[in-house]
Motif scaffolding. Structure first.
Motif, PDB file in Angstrom:
ATOM      1  N   ARG A   1     -58.505 -23.025   4.915  1.00 15.59           N
ATOM      2  CA  ARG A   1     -58.488 -22.337   3.628  1.00 15.59           C
ATOM      3  C   ARG A   1     -57.229 -21.489   3.477  1.00 15.59           C
ATOM      4  O   ARG A   1     -56.641 -21.417   2.388  1.00 15.59           O
ATOM      5  N   HIS A   2     -56.808 -20.846   4.549  1.00 15.31           N
ATOM      6  CA  HIS A   2     -55.597 -20.023   4.492  1.00 15.31           C
ATOM      7  C   HIS A   2     -54.370 -20.859   4.150  1.00 15.31           C
ATOM      8  O   HIS A   2     -53.520 -20.436   3.367  1.00 15.31           O
ATOM      9  N   LEU A   3     -54.264 -22.050   4.751  1.00 14.86           N
ATOM     10  CA  LEU A   3     -53.131 -22.915   4.435  1.00 14.86           C
ATOM     11  C   LEU A   3     -53.182 -23.364   2.979  1.00 14.86           C
ATOM     12  O   LEU A   3     -52.163 -23.378   2.287  1.00 14.86           O
ATOM     13  N   LEU A   4     -54.353 -23.726   2.503  1.00 13.84           N
ATOM     14  CA  LEU A   4     -54.498 -24.198   1.126  1.00 13.84           C
ATOM     15  C   LEU A   4     -54.156 -23.121   0.110  1.00 13.84           C
ATOM     16  O   LEU A   4     -53.646 -23.424  -0.973  1.00 13.84           O
ATOM     17  N   THR A   5     -54.432 -21.879   0.432  1.00  6.13           N
ATOM     18  CA  THR A   5     -54.247 -20.777  -0.521  1.00  6.13           C
ATOM     19  C   THR A   5     -52.983 -19.970  -0.271  1.00  6.13           C
ATOM     20  O   THR A   5     -52.783 -18.929  -0.881  1.00  6.13           O
ATOM     21  N   HIS A   6     -52.124 -20.439   0.626  1.00  4.58           N
ATOM     22  CA  HIS A   6     -50.864 -19.745   0.947  1.00  4.58           C
ATOM     23  C   HIS A   6     -51.110 -18.317   1.431  1.00  4.58           C
ATOM     24  O   HIS A   6     -50.386 -17.386   1.081  1.00  4.58           O
ATOM     25  N   THR A   7     -52.161 -18.145   2.218  1.00 11.74           N
ATOM     26  CA  THR A   7     -52.471 -16.813   2.759  1.00 11.74           C
ATOM     27  C   THR A   7     -52.511 -16.850   4.286  1.00 11.74           C
ATOM     28  O   THR A   7     -53.272 -16.115   4.914  1.00 11.74           O
ATOM     29  N   SER A   8     -51.671 -17.698   4.884  1.00  5.93           N
ATOM     30  CA  SER A   8     -51.709 -17.867   6.340  1.00  5.93           C
ATOM     31  C   SER A   8     -50.662 -17.036   7.070  1.00  5.93           C
ATOM     32  O   SER A   8     -50.510 -17.148   8.275  1.00  5.93           O
ATOM     33  N   GLU A   9     -49.932 -16.184   6.331  1.00 11.47           N
ATOM     34  CA  GLU A   9     -48.900 -15.355   6.943  1.00 11.47           C
ATOM     35  C   GLU A   9     -49.144 -13.889   6.627  1.00 11.47           C
ATOM     36  O   GLU A   9     -49.884 -13.553   5.708  1.00 11.47           O
ATOM     37  N   GLY A  10     -48.483 -13.026   7.388  1.00 12.58           N
ATOM     38  CA  GLY A  10     -48.639 -11.593   7.150  1.00 12.58           C
ATOM     39  C   GLY A  10     -50.041 -11.146   7.467  1.00 12.58           C
ATOM     40  O   GLY A  10     -50.588 -11.443   8.528  1.00 12.58           O
ATOM     41  N   ASN A  11     -50.651 -10.430   6.515  1.00 11.38           N
ATOM     42  CA  ASN A  11     -52.047 -10.020   6.658  1.00 11.38           C
ATOM     43  C   ASN A  11     -52.902 -11.227   6.284  1.00 11.38           C
ATOM     44  O   ASN A  11     -53.224 -11.437   5.113  1.00 11.38           O
ATOM     45  N   ILE A  12     -53.264 -12.020   7.267  1.00  8.15           N
ATOM     46  CA  ILE A  12     -53.896 -13.323   7.034  1.00  8.15           C
ATOM     47  C   ILE A  12     -55.158 -13.188   6.187  1.00  8.15           C
ATOM     48  O   ILE A  12     -56.026 -12.358   6.451  1.00  8.15           O
ATOM     49  N   GLY A  13     -55.205 -14.024   5.166  1.00  8.26           N
ATOM     50  CA  GLY A  13     -56.368 -14.033   4.288  1.00  8.26           C
ATOM     51  C   GLY A  13     -56.238 -13.156   3.066  1.00  8.26           C
ATOM     52  O   GLY A  13     -57.005 -13.319   2.112  1.00  8.26           O
ATOM     53  N   THR A  14     -55.281 -12.245   3.067  1.00  7.34           N
ATOM     54  CA  THR A  14     -55.138 -11.343   1.925  1.00  7.34           C
ATOM     55  C   THR A  14     -53.729 -11.330   1.346  1.00  7.34           C
ATOM     56  O   THR A  14     -53.537 -11.010   0.177  1.00  7.34           O
ATOM     57  N   THR A  15     -52.726 -11.652   2.143  1.00 10.09           N
ATOM     58  CA  THR A  15     -51.338 -11.644   1.669  1.00 10.09           C
ATOM     59  C   THR A  15     -50.925 -13.038   1.228  1.00 10.09           C
ATOM     60  O   THR A  15     -50.978 -13.986   2.012  1.00 10.09           O
ATOM     61  N   HIS A  16     -50.513 -13.167  -0.040  1.00  9.42           N
ATOM     62  CA  HIS A  16     -50.086 -14.461  -0.557  1.00  9.42           C
ATOM     63  C   HIS A  16     -48.584 -14.622  -0.343  1.00  9.42           C
ATOM     64  O   HIS A  16     -47.789 -13.769  -0.725  1.00  9.42           O
TER      65      HIS A  16
END
Length: 231
Positions: free
Chosen positions: A155-170
């Protein structure tokens, strides 16, 4: 693309220009997808077969407006098509497929679609989710993909939230998104090319379409053109 996004944020004056380019790219992607369902080759006569009028202006006016947009955005060459009731009613090329050699763009000139194909990868992922082969909240390491952090999920890869604060940083990153190719291969046991061909290209009869032969995610290896059932 990542640099382009950053440029828009730093210089508001460029926002409209870059938005126009992105919208144009998405529009062309839809047009090319429609064109992908037409016969592999179009001769000059059939490509110019057209109704006499479109919204009271006619195709010549439409062609002129498209070419004006192309020139304004400094696009070397492009192709466009109109499909009505699942029938190709107009197609044409504009500019050059090869500027240096002055080779004109034709209705069936192939193009690299780059990042606007991300929805294609997402469709394959979600098909595998429907089949129970992928869980969006599984860490990608479960599918043999090293994302540099064991907390990174599909899900993180799909939503571009896999870097920084994972899950919250786009953070839009095409290279990170490409790791989904490895997830798809790990879950399906097939190469990305094989699955793409089986699940999308052949059912949609997009036989003029193929995947870039370079493997960016360290999966099952370089993709061969033989993986595709092309005309």
């Amino acid at each position: 693309m990542r640099q382009s996004v950053g440029l828009v944020r730093r210089d508001p004056k460029n926002r409209n220009a870059w938005s126009g380019i992105l919208i144009s790219a998405l529009m062309l992607f839809c047009l090319v997808l429609s064109a992908g369902c037409m016969p592999a080759r179009l001769n000059a006569e059939s490509s110019r077969t057209q109704p006499s009028d479109v919204n009271g202006t006619g195709f010549p006016a439409f062609e002129s407006r498209l070419n004006t947009v192309r020139q304004m955005l400094k696009i070397p060459g492009m192709s466009a098509a109109v499909v009505q009731d699942q029938e190709l009613i107009w197609a044409s090329g504009f500019g050059y497929a090869d500027v240096e050699n002055q080779i004109a763009a034709e209705p069936d000139t192939p193009y690299g679609l780059a990042s606007v194909t991300k929805p294609v990868a997402a469709v394959l992922v979600m098909q595998l989710v429907e089949q129970g082969l992928i869980n969006l909240d599984d860490p990608v390491s479960q599918y043999g993909v090293d994302a540099g952090n064991d907390q990174v999920t599909v899900r993180h890869l799909l939503t571009h939230t896999s870097e920084g604060n994972i899950g919250t940083t786009h953070n839009y990153n095409g290279s990170r998104y490409a790791l989904l190719g490895g997830v798809i291969e790990g879950a399906s046991g097939m190469s990305f090319a094989e699955l793409l061909n089986k699940q999308l290209l052949l059912p949609l009869e997009m036989k003029s379409t193929a995947l870039n032969p370079i493997n960016f995610w360290g999966g099952l290896g370089t993709i061969s053109i033989e993986d595709f059932d092309l005309l």
